[in-house]
Design a protein around this motif. Structure first.
Motif, mmCIF file in Angstrom:
data_model
loop_
_atom_site.group_PDB
_atom_site.id
_atom_site.type_symbol
_atom_site.label_atom_id
_atom_site.label_comp_id
_atom_site.label_asym_id
_atom_site.label_seq_id
_atom_site.Cartn_x
_atom_site.Cartn_y
_atom_site.Cartn_z
ATOM 1 N N SER A 22 0.827 -1.211 0.000
ATOM 2 C CA SER A 22 0.000 0.000 0.000
ATOM 3 C C SER A 22 0.860 1.260 0.000
ATOM 4 O O SER A 22 0.549 2.238 -0.691
ATOM 5 N N ALA A 25 2.261 1.689 -3.427
ATOM 6 C CA ALA A 25 1.220 2.199 -4.327
ATOM 7 C C ALA A 25 1.037 3.698 -4.140
ATOM 8 O O ALA A 25 0.901 4.455 -5.108
ATOM 9 N N GLN A 26 1.049 4.145 -2.887
ATOM 10 C CA GLN A 26 0.901 5.573 -2.594
ATOM 11 C C GLN A 26 2.085 6.362 -3.143
ATOM 12 O O GLN A 26 1.916 7.439 -3.725
ATOM 13 N N SER A 29 1.700 6.671 -6.835
ATOM 14 C CA SER A 29 0.431 7.277 -7.267
ATOM 15 C C SER A 29 -0.401 6.316 -8.111
ATOM 16 O O SER A 29 -1.011 6.701 -9.116
ATOM 17 N N VAL A 30 -0.419 5.034 -7.705
ATOM 18 C CA VAL A 30 -1.228 4.027 -8.387
ATOM 19 C C VAL A 30 -1.978 3.219 -7.332
ATOM 20 O O VAL A 30 -1.795 3.414 -6.135
ATOM 21 N N THR A 31 -2.834 2.306 -7.783
ATOM 22 C CA THR A 31 -3.573 1.465 -6.852
ATOM 23 C C THR A 31 -2.719 0.275 -6.417
ATOM 24 O O THR A 31 -1.752 -0.094 -7.088
ATOM 25 N N GLU A 32 -3.114 -0.339 -5.300
ATOM 26 C CA GLU A 32 -2.383 -1.509 -4.818
ATOM 27 C C GLU A 32 -2.452 -2.676 -5.808
ATOM 28 O O GLU A 32 -1.443 -3.360 -6.018
ATOM 29 N N THR A 209 -5.821 -2.542 -14.763
ATOM 30 C CA THR A 209 -5.982 -1.966 -13.426
ATOM 31 C C THR A 209 -7.436 -1.582 -13.166
ATOM 32 O O THR A 209 -7.992 -1.867 -12.099
ATOM 33 N N LYS A 210 -8.071 -0.941 -14.155
ATOM 34 C CA LYS A 210 -9.474 -0.540 -14.016
ATOM 35 C C LYS A 210 -10.366 -1.764 -13.834
ATOM 36 O O LYS A 210 -11.263 -1.775 -12.972
ATOM 37 N N ASP A 213 -9.952 -3.156 -10.403
ATOM 38 C CA ASP A 213 -10.657 -2.320 -9.427
ATOM 39 C C ASP A 213 -12.157 -2.615 -9.420
ATOM 40 O O ASP A 213 -12.822 -2.491 -8.382
#
Length: 312
Positions: A22, A25-26, A29-32, A209-210, A213
Motif C-alpha cells: 500500500s 502504491a501511494q 500514485s497508483v492502486t495496490e 488496473t481498471k 478495481d
C-alpha cells in the motif's frame, strides 16, 4: 537472457524498501492492485517467486533477496550516474531527444512538432518510440532528455512528473459480436475474450488496473504491440478490446467497429511529461515543456486540435 523492465524492478524495490504494497502504491500514485500486477510481471519474466504473502505482510524468497540486493546496487549506480552527467552536460545540448509511445508519436507529434518548430526555428529534435514502460526505462538510463507517455508506475525518486493531458480509451467490438447493441453492466465483461496491448503498454496497464478495481477477471486471449492487428482481430469478432479514439474513429465511422455501451465505465488516464530530477534540463528542453504546457487541454483530442489551430 532474462527479459524484464526496470519499471517492474523499481516497483519491487519500492515494495521491499517500504515493507508495504500500500505504501509503494501511494508513493507511485497508483492502486495496490497495479503494484501487484507489476510484481507478478517481474516474477513471470524472471521465472521465479520473489515474495510470499503472509496475511497483510510478506516475506522475501531466496530469489527475492537476491533480486533486491541487485536492485539496491542498480538504483545507487543510477543516482551516481545522474550526478556525474549533470556535471558535464549543463545547458550544452543543442539537440533535444524525446522518448514517446508509438501511438502518441502518430497522433500528437505531427501537429506538435509543426507548431513548435514554427515557434522555435533552428531547434533540432530527435524522437525515439517504444512502449510506455520501455520509454520510462530508457529515460532512467539516459537515452533521452524528456519522455511523454501514458501514466504508469515510475521511479518517483528519480523522475519528475508534469501532468500534460489525458487519453480516454473505449471498449470496442465487432458489430456482429454478442455484446454489441446492448446496454451492458461492467460485470457482463467478466470472462469475455479480451484482446489487449502488450504488457509494457500504458493502455494495457490502465485497462487491466481498471478491470481489477471493478472486480472483473479479464480473459486475455491475445496480446499484441500492434494496434492495427488488434483492430483486425476485433473486426473478425475474436474478442473485444480497449482503444483510444484516434485509433478507432475511422472504423467507427465505417461501422467496422462499435463502442460498447457499458454503464458506469469511463476509462481515461493522464499523459505525463517526465524527466530526470537530478539532471538540469537544457534550454531547448525547458522551452519545449513550456510550449507543451501553453497548448495543453484536458483531453488529448482537444490538445491536438489546439496545436493544429496554433499552426495556422
Amino acid at each position: 537472457m532474462v527479459n524484464f523492465n526496470l519499471n517492474q524492478l523499481y516497483t519491487f524495490y519500492l515494495v521491499v524498501s517500504l515493507k508495504s504494497f500500500s505504501k509503494a502504491a501511494q508513493a507511485l500514485s497508483v492502486t495496490e492492485p497495479a503494484v501487484s500486477i507489476q510484481i507478478r510481471g517481474l516474477e513471470e519474466s524472471l521465472g521465479c517467486q520473489l515474495l510470499t504473502r503472509v496475511k497483510k505482510s510478506f516475506n522475501l524468497t531466496e530469489a527475492g533477496r537476491l533480486v533486491f540486493d541487485y536492485a539496491e546496487k542498480i538504483y545507487g549506480l543510477v543516482s551516481d550516474l545522474n550526478s556525474e552527467i549533470k556535471k558535464i552536460t549543463g545547458d550544452s545540448k543543442e539537440t533535444l531527444t524525446v522518448g514517446t509511445t508509438k501511438y502518441l508519436a502518430s497522433v500528437l507529434f505531427p501537429p506538435l512538432l509543426s507548431a513548435f518548430l514554427k515557434h522555435s526555428p533552428g531547434v533540432s529534435i530527435r524522437i525515439e518510440e517504444g512502449s510506455s514502460m520501455n520509454i520510462v526505462d530508457g529515460l532512467v538510463q539516459g537515452n533521452y532528455e524528456i519522455a511523454i507517455t501514458g501514466r504508469i508506475p515510475y521511479p518517483k525518486n528519480l523522475l519528475q512528473k508534469v501532468e500534460f493531458t489525458s487519453v480516454t480509451i473505449y471498449p470496442v467490438a465487432s458489430p456482429k459480436g454478442r455484446l454489441s447493441n446492448k446496454v451492458l453492466e461492467i460485470s457482463d465483461l467478466n470472462e469475455e475474450p479480451l484482446i489487449v496491448r502488450d504488457r509494457y503498454s500504458a493502455i494495457r496497464f490502465n485497462t487491466i488496473t481498471k478491470m481489477s478495481d471493478c472486480k472483473i477477471n479479464p480473459k486475455v486471449i491475445i496480446e499484441s504491440g500492434s494496434t492495427d492487428l488488434i483492430k483486425e482481430l476485433v473486426k473478425q469478432n475474436r474478442g473485444y478490446s480497449f482503444l483510444p479514439w484516434a485509433a478507432i474513429s475511422k472504423e467507427i465511422e465505417k461501422k467496422e467497429l462499435v463502442i460498447l455501451n457499458v454503464n458506469n465505465l469511463h476509462l481515461d488516464f493522464p499523459v505525463d511529461i517526465l524527466y530526470l530530477k537530478d539532471l538540469k534540463l537544457s534550454s531547448v528542453a525547458e522551452k519545449f515543456i513550456n510550449f507543451l504546457m501553453s497548448k495543453k487541454k484536458p483531453s488529448l483530442e482537444e490538445t491536438i486540435s489546439n496545436l493544429h489551430d496554433s499552426d495556422h
